[in-house]
Structure formats: structure tokens, C-alpha cells
Write a protein that holds these residues in place. Sequence first.
Motif, PDB file in Angstrom:
ATOM      1  N   VAL A 126       0.862  -1.180   0.000  1.00 42.82           N
ATOM      2  CA  VAL A 126       0.000   0.000   0.000  1.00 42.82           C
ATOM      3  C   VAL A 126       0.900   1.231   0.000  1.00 42.82           C
ATOM      4  O   VAL A 126       1.639   1.479   0.946  1.00 42.82           O
ATOM      5  N   MET A 127       0.836   1.981  -1.085  1.00 42.99           N
ATOM      6  CA  MET A 127       1.653   3.190  -1.225  1.00 42.99           C
ATOM      7  C   MET A 127       0.932   4.410  -0.640  1.00 42.99           C
ATOM      8  O   MET A 127       1.564   5.296  -0.104  1.00 42.99           O
ATOM      9  N   SER A 128      -0.392   4.421  -0.796  1.00 37.98           N
ATOM     10  CA  SER A 128      -1.217   5.492  -0.259  1.00 37.98           C
ATOM     11  C   SER A 128      -2.462   4.842   0.327  1.00 37.98           C
ATOM     12  O   SER A 128      -3.172   4.115  -0.371  1.00 37.98           O
ATOM     13  N   PRO A 129      -2.742   5.025   1.612  1.00 36.14           N
ATOM     14  CA  PRO A 129      -3.831   4.300   2.267  1.00 36.14           C
ATOM     15  C   PRO A 129      -5.191   4.562   1.638  1.00 36.14           C
ATOM     16  O   PRO A 129      -5.447   5.626   1.097  1.00 36.14           O
ATOM     17  N   GLY A 130      -6.022   3.552   1.740  1.00 33.71           N
ATOM     18  CA  GLY A 130      -7.389   3.648   1.243  1.00 33.71           C
ATOM     19  C   GLY A 130      -8.132   2.366   1.560  1.00 33.71           C
ATOM     20  O   GLY A 130      -7.564   1.419   2.098  1.00 33.71           O
ATOM     21  N   ASP A 131      -9.395   2.339   1.199  1.00 32.61           N
ATOM     22  CA  ASP A 131     -10.259   1.198   1.496  1.00 32.61           C
ATOM     23  C   ASP A 131     -10.396   0.224   0.336  1.00 32.61           C
ATOM     24  O   ASP A 131     -10.771  -0.921   0.531  1.00 32.61           O
ATOM     25  N   PHE A 132     -10.100   0.689  -0.892  1.00 32.49           N
ATOM     26  CA  PHE A 132     -10.358  -0.129  -2.067  1.00 32.49           C
ATOM     27  C   PHE A 132      -9.445   0.277  -3.219  1.00 32.49           C
ATOM     28  O   PHE A 132      -8.804   1.318  -3.174  1.00 32.49           O
ATOM     29  N   VAL A 133      -9.423  -0.578  -4.252  1.00 32.49           N
ATOM     30  CA  VAL A 133      -8.823  -0.262  -5.554  1.00 32.49           C
ATOM     31  C   VAL A 133      -9.900  -0.544  -6.594  1.00 32.49           C
ATOM     32  O   VAL A 133     -10.920  -1.160  -6.292  1.00 32.49           O
ATOM     33  N   ARG A 134      -9.676  -0.108  -7.809  1.00 31.23           N
ATOM     34  CA  ARG A 134     -10.647  -0.345  -8.882  1.00 31.23           C
ATOM     35  C   ARG A 134     -10.130  -1.401  -9.844  1.00 31.23           C
ATOM     36  O   ARG A 134      -8.946  -1.433 -10.162  1.00 31.23           O
ATOM     37  N   CYS A 135     -11.035  -2.244 -10.309  1.00 29.88           N
ATOM     38  CA  CYS A 135     -10.714  -3.220 -11.331  1.00 29.88           C
ATOM     39  C   CYS A 135     -10.321  -2.453 -12.598  1.00 29.88           C
ATOM     40  O   CYS A 135     -11.020  -1.529 -13.014  1.00 29.88           O
ATOM     41  N   ALA A 136      -9.208  -2.838 -13.207  1.00 34.67           N
ATOM     42  CA  ALA A 136      -8.717  -2.156 -14.402  1.00 34.67           C
ATOM     43  C   ALA A 136      -9.626  -2.352 -15.609  1.00 34.67           C
ATOM     44  O   ALA A 136      -9.611  -1.541 -16.534  1.00 34.67           O
ATOM     45  N   VAL A 137     -10.432  -3.399 -15.605  1.00 33.79           N
ATOM     46  CA  VAL A 137     -11.301  -3.702 -16.746  1.00 33.79           C
ATOM     47  C   VAL A 137     -12.712  -3.164 -16.533  1.00 33.79           C
ATOM     48  O   VAL A 137     -13.276  -2.519 -17.417  1.00 33.79           O
ATOM     49  N   THR A 138     -13.284  -3.389 -15.357  1.00 31.16           N
ATOM     50  CA  THR A 138     -14.684  -3.027 -15.112  1.00 31.16           C
ATOM     51  C   THR A 138     -14.866  -1.748 -14.309  1.00 31.16           C
ATOM     52  O   THR A 138     -15.987  -1.256 -14.209  1.00 31.16           O
ATOM     53  N   ALA A 139     -13.805  -1.247 -13.693  1.00 32.95           N
ATOM     54  CA  ALA A 139     -13.845  -0.082 -12.793  1.00 32.95           C
ATOM     55  C   ALA A 139     -14.618  -0.364 -11.514  1.00 32.95           C
ATOM     56  O   ALA A 139     -14.902   0.535 -10.731  1.00 32.95           O
ATOM     57  N   GLN A 140     -14.956  -1.613 -11.279  1.00 34.45           N
ATOM     58  CA  GLN A 140     -15.656  -2.028 -10.056  1.00 34.45           C
ATOM     59  C   GLN A 140     -14.727  -1.853  -8.850  1.00 34.45           C
ATOM     60  O   GLN A 140     -13.564  -2.230  -8.908  1.00 34.45           O
ATOM     61  N   PRO A 141     -15.206  -1.266  -7.750  1.00 35.77           N
ATOM     62  CA  PRO A 141     -14.357  -1.158  -6.562  1.00 35.77           C
ATOM     63  C   PRO A 141     -14.126  -2.535  -5.931  1.00 35.77           C
ATOM     64  O   PRO A 141     -15.036  -3.360  -5.881  1.00 35.77           O
ATOM     65  N   ILE A 142     -12.896  -2.759  -5.485  1.00 36.56           N
ATOM     66  CA  ILE A 142     -12.522  -4.009  -4.818  1.00 36.56           C
ATOM     67  C   ILE A 142     -11.956  -3.633  -3.452  1.00 36.56           C
ATOM     68  O   ILE A 142     -10.924  -2.953  -3.374  1.00 36.56           O
ATOM     69  N   ALA A 143     -12.631  -4.048  -2.393  1.00 33.51           N
ATOM     70  CA  ALA A 143     -12.131  -3.779  -1.040  1.00 33.51           C
ATOM     71  C   ALA A 143     -10.777  -4.476  -0.873  1.00 33.51           C
ATOM     72  O   ALA A 143     -10.587  -5.599  -1.354  1.00 33.51           O
ATOM     73  N   LEU A 144      -9.839  -3.832  -0.223  1.00 31.79           N
ATOM     74  CA  LEU A 144      -8.496  -4.411  -0.084  1.00 31.79           C
ATOM     75  C   LEU A 144      -8.501  -5.816   0.514  1.00 31.79           C
ATOM     76  O   LEU A 144      -7.749  -6.674   0.036  1.00 31.79           O
ATOM     77  N   PRO A 145      -9.332  -6.118   1.528  1.00 33.04           N
ATOM     78  CA  PRO A 145      -9.337  -7.494   2.035  1.00 33.04           C
ATOM     79  C   PRO A 145      -9.816  -8.523   1.004  1.00 33.04           C
ATOM     80  O   PRO A 145      -9.523  -9.704   1.128  1.00 33.04           O
ATOM     81  N   ASP A 146     -10.528  -8.070  -0.029  1.00 32.71           N
ATOM     82  CA  ASP A 146     -11.042  -8.966  -1.061  1.00 32.71           C
ATOM     83  C   ASP A 146     -10.158  -9.026  -2.306  1.00 32.71           C
ATOM     84  O   ASP A 146     -10.455  -9.773  -3.233  1.00 32.71           O
ATOM     85  N   LEU A 147      -9.085  -8.255  -2.340  1.00 30.05           N
ATOM     86  CA  LEU A 147      -8.205  -8.199  -3.512  1.00 30.05           C
ATOM     87  C   LEU A 147      -7.425  -9.498  -3.646  1.00 30.05           C
ATOM     88  O   LEU A 147      -6.649  -9.865  -2.770  1.00 30.05           O
ATOM     89  N   ARG A 148      -7.658 -10.231  -4.740  1.00 26.76           N
ATOM     90  CA  ARG A 148      -7.010 -11.520  -4.968  1.00 26.76           C
ATOM     91  C   ARG A 148      -6.270 -11.597  -6.294  1.00 26.76           C
ATOM     92  O   ARG A 148      -5.393 -12.422  -6.465  1.00 26.76           O
ATOM     93  N   TYR A 149      -6.653 -10.765  -7.268  1.00 28.25           N
ATOM     94  CA  TYR A 149      -6.128 -10.895  -8.620  1.00 28.25           C
ATOM     95  C   TYR A 149      -5.530  -9.578  -9.091  1.00 28.25           C
ATOM     96  O   TYR A 149      -6.181  -8.539  -9.016  1.00 28.25           O
TER      97      TYR A 149
END
Length: 81
Positions: free
Chosen positions: A25-48
Amino acid sequence: MNRIEKFFGLRNEAKIRYLDGEFEVMSPGDFVRCAVTAQPIALPDLRYWSVDAQEAYASAEISAQRYLELNAIERSNTPSR
């Protein structure tokens, strides 16, 4: 992200450096976005994710699809022998 997602706690988008088997984590936050769908992914759920492309994906299927797309682009940019 919509108002409902904000209400349930996904507030800030994290900046991530994707590594082999883990991420930093370079900058704190709650989620990242899927590069294809732009769907938010909560960090605990990030697998791919892709280390080479530095992108996150919402599912294994999306990850495989993107891998094939990136390799097709790469092959088309490589000169023939």
C-alpha cells in the motif's frame, strides 16, 4: 463508486504497488478499482492483479481475459523474424 458504497465504508481509493504474491500500500485507502470493469474491490477482497501491468482485477475470469489481451497486444508489437 456510488452513494451506497460510501455509506457502507468504501471511502478512499488506495494506491497499490503490486508484487509477486503480495501488494504494498503506497497510499492508504479502502479499495482499488478493477482495471477492466472499474468495479471497486475492497483491499481485504483483492485476490487478482498483474505485476507487469500494475493493475487489479475483480475476478479470475477478468484477470485471464486481460492477460490474453495484453499478450495479444505485446505479440502484435513484436517484429517478425
